[in-house]
Motif scaffolding. Structure first.
Motif, PDB file in Angstrom:
ATOM      1  N   ASP A 198       0.849  -1.209  -0.085  1.00  0.00           N
ATOM      2  CA  ASP A 198       0.054  -0.169  -0.017  1.00  0.00           C
ATOM      3  C   ASP A 198       0.787   1.273  -0.132  1.00  0.00           C
ATOM      4  O   ASP A 198       1.757   1.527   0.815  1.00  0.00           O
ATOM      5  N   PHE A 199       0.763   2.127  -0.983  1.00  0.00           N
ATOM      6  CA  PHE A 199       1.585   3.242  -1.139  1.00  0.00           C
ATOM      7  C   PHE A 199       0.851   4.551  -0.488  1.00  0.00           C
ATOM      8  O   PHE A 199       1.531   5.534  -0.455  1.00  0.00           O
ATOM      9  N   MET A 200      -0.054   4.244   0.510  1.00  0.00           N
ATOM     10  CA  MET A 200      -0.398   5.215   1.341  1.00  0.00           C
ATOM     11  C   MET A 200      -1.157   6.286   0.420  1.00  0.00           C
ATOM     12  O   MET A 200      -1.324   7.437   1.054  1.00  0.00           O
ATOM     13  N   ASN A 201      -1.662   6.181  -0.916  1.00  0.00           N
ATOM     14  CA  ASN A 201      -1.990   7.572  -1.432  1.00  0.00           C
ATOM     15  C   ASN A 201      -3.078   6.815  -2.443  1.00  0.00           C
ATOM     16  O   ASN A 201      -3.647   7.304  -3.516  1.00  0.00           O
ATOM     17  N   GLY A 202      -3.840   5.780  -1.877  1.00  0.00           N
ATOM     18  CA  GLY A 202      -4.918   5.142  -2.613  1.00  0.00           C
ATOM     19  C   GLY A 202      -4.397   4.317  -3.763  1.00  0.00           C
ATOM     20  O   GLY A 202      -5.278   3.522  -4.368  1.00  0.00           O
ATOM     21  N   SER A 203      -2.944   3.901  -3.957  1.00  0.00           N
ATOM     22  CA  SER A 203      -2.817   2.948  -4.925  1.00  0.00           C
ATOM     23  C   SER A 203      -2.147   1.923  -4.232  1.00  0.00           C
ATOM     24  O   SER A 203      -1.414   2.005  -3.023  1.00  0.00           O
ATOM     25  N   GLY A 204      -1.782   0.787  -4.914  1.00  0.00           N
ATOM     26  CA  GLY A 204      -0.822  -0.307  -4.291  1.00  0.00           C
ATOM     27  C   GLY A 204      -0.723  -1.597  -5.490  1.00  0.00           C
ATOM     28  O   GLY A 204      -1.012  -1.260  -6.535  1.00  0.00           O
ATOM     29  N   GLN A 205       0.088  -2.465  -5.020  1.00  0.00           N
ATOM     30  CA  GLN A 205       0.406  -3.673  -5.795  1.00  0.00           C
ATOM     31  C   GLN A 205       0.122  -4.988  -4.959  1.00  0.00           C
ATOM     32  O   GLN A 205       0.700  -4.830  -3.908  1.00  0.00           O
ATOM     33  N   LEU A 206      -0.565  -5.779  -5.699  1.00  0.00           N
ATOM     34  CA  LEU A 206      -0.371  -7.134  -4.955  1.00  0.00           C
ATOM     35  C   LEU A 206       0.819  -7.945  -5.652  1.00  0.00           C
ATOM     36  O   LEU A 206       0.905  -8.038  -7.027  1.00  0.00           O
ATOM     37  N   ILE A 207       1.614  -8.486  -4.883  1.00  0.00           N
ATOM     38  CA  ILE A 207       2.964  -9.068  -5.173  1.00  0.00           C
ATOM     39  C   ILE A 207       3.252 -10.450  -4.788  1.00  0.00           C
ATOM     40  O   ILE A 207       3.084 -10.552  -3.627  1.00  0.00           O
ATOM     41  N   PHE A 208       3.509 -11.355  -5.636  1.00  0.00           N
ATOM     42  CA  PHE A 208       3.915 -12.766  -5.105  1.00  0.00           C
ATOM     43  C   PHE A 208       5.369 -12.930  -5.762  1.00  0.00           C
ATOM     44  O   PHE A 208       5.759 -12.607  -6.948  1.00  0.00           O
ATOM     45  N   TYR A 209       6.151 -13.583  -4.792  1.00  0.00           N
ATOM     46  CA  TYR A 209       7.377 -13.691  -5.148  1.00  0.00           C
ATOM     47  C   TYR A 209       8.024 -14.882  -4.448  1.00  0.00           C
ATOM     48  O   TYR A 209       7.623 -15.225  -3.464  1.00  0.00           O
ATOM     49  N   GLU A 210       9.156 -15.677  -5.067  1.00  0.00           N
ATOM     50  CA  GLU A 210       9.717 -16.716  -4.691  1.00  0.00           C
ATOM     51  C   GLU A 210      11.340 -16.280  -4.807  1.00  0.00           C
ATOM     52  O   GLU A 210      11.596 -15.991  -5.821  1.00  0.00           O
ATOM     53  N   ARG A 211      11.823 -16.542  -3.557  1.00  0.00           N
ATOM     54  CA  ARG A 211      13.376 -16.434  -3.673  1.00  0.00           C
ATOM     55  C   ARG A 211      14.071 -17.191  -2.584  1.00  0.00           C
ATOM     56  O   ARG A 211      13.362 -17.096  -1.501  1.00  0.00           O
ATOM     57  N   PRO A 212      15.272 -17.608  -2.445  1.00  0.00           N
ATOM     58  CA  PRO A 212      15.933 -18.535  -1.523  1.00  0.00           C
ATOM     59  C   PRO A 212      16.256 -17.563  -0.436  1.00  0.00           C
ATOM     60  O   PRO A 212      16.485 -16.261  -0.529  1.00  0.00           O
ATOM     61  N   ASP A 213      16.286 -17.984   0.813  1.00  0.00           N
ATOM     62  CA  ASP A 213      16.646 -17.130   1.785  1.00  0.00           C
ATOM     63  C   ASP A 213      18.030 -17.273   2.186  1.00  0.00           C
ATOM     64  O   ASP A 213      18.560 -18.133   3.095  1.00  0.00           O
ATOM     65  N   THR A 214      18.950 -16.736   1.445  1.00  0.00           N
ATOM     66  CA  THR A 214      20.456 -16.821   1.672  1.00  0.00           C
ATOM     67  C   THR A 214      20.869 -15.591   1.661  1.00  0.00           C
ATOM     68  O   THR A 214      20.451 -14.512   0.950  1.00  0.00           O
ATOM     69  N   ASP A 215      22.285 -15.204   2.141  1.00  0.00           N
ATOM     70  CA  ASP A 215      22.722 -13.845   2.054  1.00  0.00           C
ATOM     71  C   ASP A 215      23.465 -13.702   0.601  1.00  0.00           C
ATOM     72  O   ASP A 215      23.542 -14.765   0.062  1.00  0.00           O
ATOM     73  N   GLY A 216      23.835 -12.475   0.319  1.00  0.00           N
ATOM     74  CA  GLY A 216      24.372 -12.175  -1.137  1.00  0.00           C
ATOM     75  C   GLY A 216      23.528 -12.389  -2.084  1.00  0.00           C
ATOM     76  O   GLY A 216      22.288 -12.184  -1.774  1.00  0.00           O
TER      77      GLY A 216
END
Length: 179
Positions: free
Chosen positions: A55-73
């Protein structure tokens, strides 16, 4: 069913100890003062990957789905995004359907350096962090994206010791467990 390739980026996240210095370096590299974006991310329970409503706190937003490994770097993240003009009602529906895992509130300063989005984030309850998102071009390999991220990390003076794994949501939840 049509299969499609999800857009991807290579991402690095790190703790920032010297906010003014990092901000100055990012401004020099991007030749801009950056754009300030306020965000409230609500994370929902889901069986794989992560689902969040930004929520961008201005009436707009994005629904986001993502996948990524939990590693550093540097790590490859695959995602899909759908814009919304009614983040509040979408939050209610998703909350009813899936349940809320947690919430992250932050002020983000966005700098653009080549194909990379440099984020300087002040996260409520966590502190200051930076994220590099190398937006991958279709012909680029993961290794090329990682090299771009590592080169930029070096230019910004980000040490390997300051790298963090996981999302802000994970760090907040871990902090609650440790408390």
């Amino acid at each position: 069913m049509l299969s499609r390739v999800m857009p991807s980026n290579v991402e690095i996240k790190a703790k920032v100890s010297d906010l003014p210095h990092f901000s100055e370096m990012a401004a020099q590299l991007s030749q801009s003062e950056g754009t300030i974006i306020r965000q409230r991310d609500t994370f929902f329970n889901c069986s794989q990957g992560r689902l969040k409503l930004r929520d961008f706190m201005n009436g707009s937003g994005q629904l986001i789905f993502y996948e990524r490994p939990d590693t550093d770097g540097p790590k490859l993240s695959r995602y899909s995004i759908s814009p919304t003009n009614d983040p509040q009602s979408l939050r209610t529906v998703l909350s009813d359907a899936l349940g809320i895992k947690g919430e992250v509130r932050k002020e983000r300063r966005l700098f653009l350096v080549g194909q990379t989005r440099v984020h300087l984030d002040t996260v409520e309850g966590l502190g200051n962090y930076m994220e590099l998102e190398v937006v991958m071009r279709p012909e680029q390999t993961v290794e090329e994206g990682q090299q771009v991220a590592e080169d930029l990390m070096e230019q910004l003076g980000v040490s390997k010791e300051s790298l963090v794994t996981g999302a802000y949501m994970d760090l907040l939840l871990k902090g609650q467990e440790d408390a």
